[in-house]
Design an enzyme around this catalytic site. Structure first.
Site, mmCIF file in Angstrom:
data_model
loop_
_atom_site.group_PDB
_atom_site.id
_atom_site.type_symbol
_atom_site.label_atom_id
_atom_site.label_comp_id
_atom_site.label_asym_id
_atom_site.label_seq_id
_atom_site.Cartn_x
_atom_site.Cartn_y
_atom_site.Cartn_z
ATOM 1 N N GLU A 1 0.818 -1.212 0.000
ATOM 2 C CA GLU A 1 0.000 0.000 0.000
ATOM 3 C C GLU A 1 0.851 1.261 0.000
ATOM 4 O O GLU A 1 0.515 2.244 -0.667
ATOM 5 C CB GLU A 1 -0.953 0.003 1.202
ATOM 6 N N HIS B 1 -11.829 -5.328 8.450
ATOM 7 C CA HIS B 1 -12.590 -5.105 7.214
ATOM 8 C C HIS B 1 -13.820 -4.266 7.550
ATOM 9 O O HIS B 1 -14.883 -4.436 6.964
ATOM 10 C CB HIS B 1 -13.027 -6.430 6.574
#
Lengths: 325, 395
Positions: free
Chosen positions: A60, A130
């Site tokens: 990322e 999540h």
């Protein structure tokens, strides 16, 4: 017009942006031929080639660093971070690079062409990693705009604005609504201005404010409150930073009451920032304390998700408390 | 040839470039795909008891995975993540360790955990997020952890455990524990910055850590070669960071055992960090959330099916007379029955009490958290039906 879900609306915005300019690029983990884990980028490789829509290695900080470089070169970089929960390795690139690129160089350079797309939010049995709503971390950083849509129509118009906006934008997509939210969406290009809140419903007794997936929950709560005879003004903030102080304060000056709901934990959440500004600007007009309905100060839990969430009943109760104050 | 003494490097006068072919890293294989040994292979230390335990654990995990994927399809659990095809990599490596060695997994190392003695009931309690789960139902299925078994709790973000392993091993070295840390991760996670930080720091501090990369060919849909990396896999990076490195056939339980036994000796006796790259294949999807037919071919899957680690080990054991069809079938039936019984039992166990919501954020809940919980409970009393999993036990 066509009936689309929120994912299809995002896909349509990306498609139109890539068709409009050859230097719009879309990339992220699994976003290439597979179309991303939620399929937001499906079909784009077939249409624009693997050099315009592609997979990145699994890093990322690299994705956003690469995107910063690409945007500084003059291209439009639309980078996907697979889940908002996984954005933190890129925190340095976003906070110290993206957000300061223009300012630190005296406007010699900028990354205005950067848009970071990331699904956020809970309600999908995603546990700690999540489910999070990380907007407040980024709202604390001047130099990057933060946008979140509540439905497919808003998603497409706001994303097209974000991509071609002259400033970098963190575009947070409410993943719980990806397929659950559907609606009529124009097939052609259109934009919705950033920095402008939307008065979804006018009312006189109380202002109820939210953003993203919380709007669906808020509307359910408001429906219930209206059955009790409470006239609610509902506002979708749309752009979290910089936020539309004018629209919100005008509404509160009229109603005298404000309930803000957010998915994130309460402490240091963006609702607190709004509450502080509104009490400053509307102090003598307030009929009751400004209420924040949010998650509590624990990591997002799995087995107690239902209890944890800022659901419509909690917002409804907050509206009642505010009215009966 | 002249030498620059300060940098300990030879001086050349014409440009000399290096590329990925400058170092070619072979793959250790002891047990061939047909289930027979390479004749001249260096063998690991093993006996019948060890190999049977490795086998039975691999078989257990395969059955558990199959049943839990089915349970997810039936909507009984929300999510699952299988390790089919990679059982030898996690089980045989764990078999090379001392029980006191710390295991830090990524999330596909249920084999190592089972080898350590995690019971079928413990697996189920975590998968069903019930009140008997050691993690108190807070994390998604397969995020196991167990302090008693020296198995660090799994965290979803990729690669975060790798530098933690370096730090943990540093502590082991300083405490003179004569133990090491093994850290598992995939070839995708090896792209994360954390991987590079971890290897570099381990090399600088010379700590007893084994970095065990399961190169299973895919990071969700992204193929390793060409899209995850442009070089020759993960192994050359170990050399770049100055550490002992080996590439092995991850579907060969004997190669995994041999390499990990040697790695452990290097780590514990010589404080040498080690990188093992185990070549394997993720036979299942990444998780129950993806369908591999969207990104790879049936032919490719069939090619790897022929290299299956469990079939290969069973062939050898049967030839050796250490296993017969009856044992395989009996063990299969026995494990299946145990798994199903535990599944039914765990499903009935309630979720943790709502008071658990605020525990463990800190060592003690803060006053503010207690207040937030009280408010939540007051709210739940008004709408008990909405929060039916916990509202029956509010006091």
């Amino acid at each position: 017009m066509a009936k689309m879900n929120l994912l299809q609306a995002i896909n349509s915005a990306l498609d139109l942006a890539m068709a409009k300019h050859d230097n719009v690029y879309s990339f992220g983990e699994d976003t290439g031929g597979f179309g991303g884990v939620f399929r937001a980028t499906s079909g784009l490789t077939e249409k624009y080639g693997k050099h315009r829509n592609f997979n990145t290695p699994l890093v990322e900080q690299g994705i956003i660093g690469f995107a910063n470089g690409l945007a500084s070169q003059g291209s439009y970089a639309v980078a996907e971070i697979q889940f908002g929960d996984y954005i933190f390795p890129a925190f340095d690139q976003i906070v110290n690079e993206t957000a300061k690129f223009r300012y630190r160089s005296g406007n010699e350079f900028n990354v205005g062409g950067l848009t970071i797309r990331t699904p956020y939010g809970g309600g999908i049995a995603g546990g700690h990693y999540h489910s999070q709503s990380p907007e407040a971390y980024f709202a604390h950083t001047p130099g990057i705009k933060i946008v979140t849509p509540r439905n497919p129509y808003e998603a497409k118009g706001l994303l097209l604005s974000a991509i071609f906006e002259k400033n970098p934008v963190l575009f947070m997509e409410p993943k719980r609504l990806y397929r659950a939210s559907t609606g009529e969406v124009p097939e052609e290009e259109y934009t919705i201005p950033l920095g402008k809140a939307d008065v979804v419903k006018e009312g006189n007794d109380i202002t109820v404010l939210g953003w993203g997936a919380q709007m669906e929950v808020t509307e359910k709560a408001v429906e219930k409150a209206e059955e009790d005879g409470v006239s609610c003004e509902v506002i979708d903030l749309r752009t979290i930073s910089p936020w539309d102080v004018e629209t919100v304060t005008q509404s509160v000056l009229k109603t005298g009451r404000l309930v803000i709901s957010q998915e994130a934990p309460i402490t240091g959440g963006f609702a607190s920032e709004i509450a502080a500004t509104v009490q400053d600007k509307c102090f003598l007009y307030l009929e009751s304390p400004i209420a924040r309905v949010s998650g509590i100060d624990v990591p997002y839990p799995l087995c107690h998700e239902k209890e944890y969430m800022a659901d419509h009943l909690k917002i409804y109760e907050a509206i009642k408390r505010s009215m009966n104050y | 040839m002249a030498k620059d003494k300060k940098h300990n490097t030879e001086i050349v006068t014409k440009p000399k470039w290096f590329d990925k072919d400058s170092v070619t890293i072979p793959m250790l294989q002891i047990l061939k795909e047909d289930g027979s040994f390479h004749k001249d292979a260096d063998m690991p230390a093993y006996d019948k008891e060890l190999i049977v335990k490795i086998h039975d654990t691999m078989q257990f995990i395969r059955i558990l995975d199959e049943r839990m994927i089915a349970a997810q399809r039936q909507g009984r659990i929300s999510f699952y993540l299988a390790s089919r095809g990679e059982e030898a990599a996690s089980v045989a490596s764990a078999a090379a360790l001392d029980f006191g060695d710390m295991i830090m997994g990524q999330y596909r190392e249920q084999g190592a955990l089972a080898y350590r003695g995690f019971t079928v009931e413990q697996f189920m309690n975590q998968l069903f997020s019930n009140e008997k789960d050691l993690g108190k139902g807070r994390q998604m299925p397969v995020h196991y952890g167990c302090a008693d078994l020296n198995f660090m709790t799994i965290s979803s973000p990729l690669g975060t455990q790798i530098p933690q392993a370096t730090g943990y091993a540093f502590g082991q070295k300083m405490d003179k524990t004569e133990n090491c840390t093994i850290c598992y991760f995939g070839e995708g996670a090896a792209s994360e910055g954390d991987f590079h930080a971890a290897l570099n720091m381990a090399s600088v501090y010379k700590v007893p850590v084994i970095f065990f990369c399961r190169n299973n060919g895919y990071a969700i849909s992204t193929p390793a070669q060409g899209e995850q990396y442009g070089g020759d896999g993960i192994a050359p990076r170990g050399i770049g960071y100055g550490m002992k490195t080996i590439r092995i056939d991850g579907n060969d339980a004997f190669a995994v055992l041999k390499a990990t036994q040697e790695a452990r000796r290097l780590a514990v006796e010589e404080n040498e960090p080690v990188l093992i790259e185990a070549m394997s294949y993720r036979m299942s999807g990444h998780s129950t959330s993806d369908d591999p037919t969207g990104y790879r071919t049936r032919e490719e899957e069939a090619e790897w099916q022929a290299k299956d680690p469990l079939d290969r080990l069973q062939k050898w054991m049967m030839n050796e007379g250490w296993l017969d069809k009856d044992h395989v079938e009996e063990h299969h039936a026995e494990v299946k029955a145990k798994v199903l019984a535990a599944l039914k039992e765990s499903e009935k166990v309630p979720v943790p009490h709502i008071d658990e919501l605020i525990n463990d954020v800190y060592d003690e809940p803060t006053d503010m958290l207690k207040e937030q919980l009280d408010e939540l409970k007051d709210h739940m009393r008004k709408y008990p039906d909405t929060y039916s999993k916990t509202s029956g036990r509010l006091d």
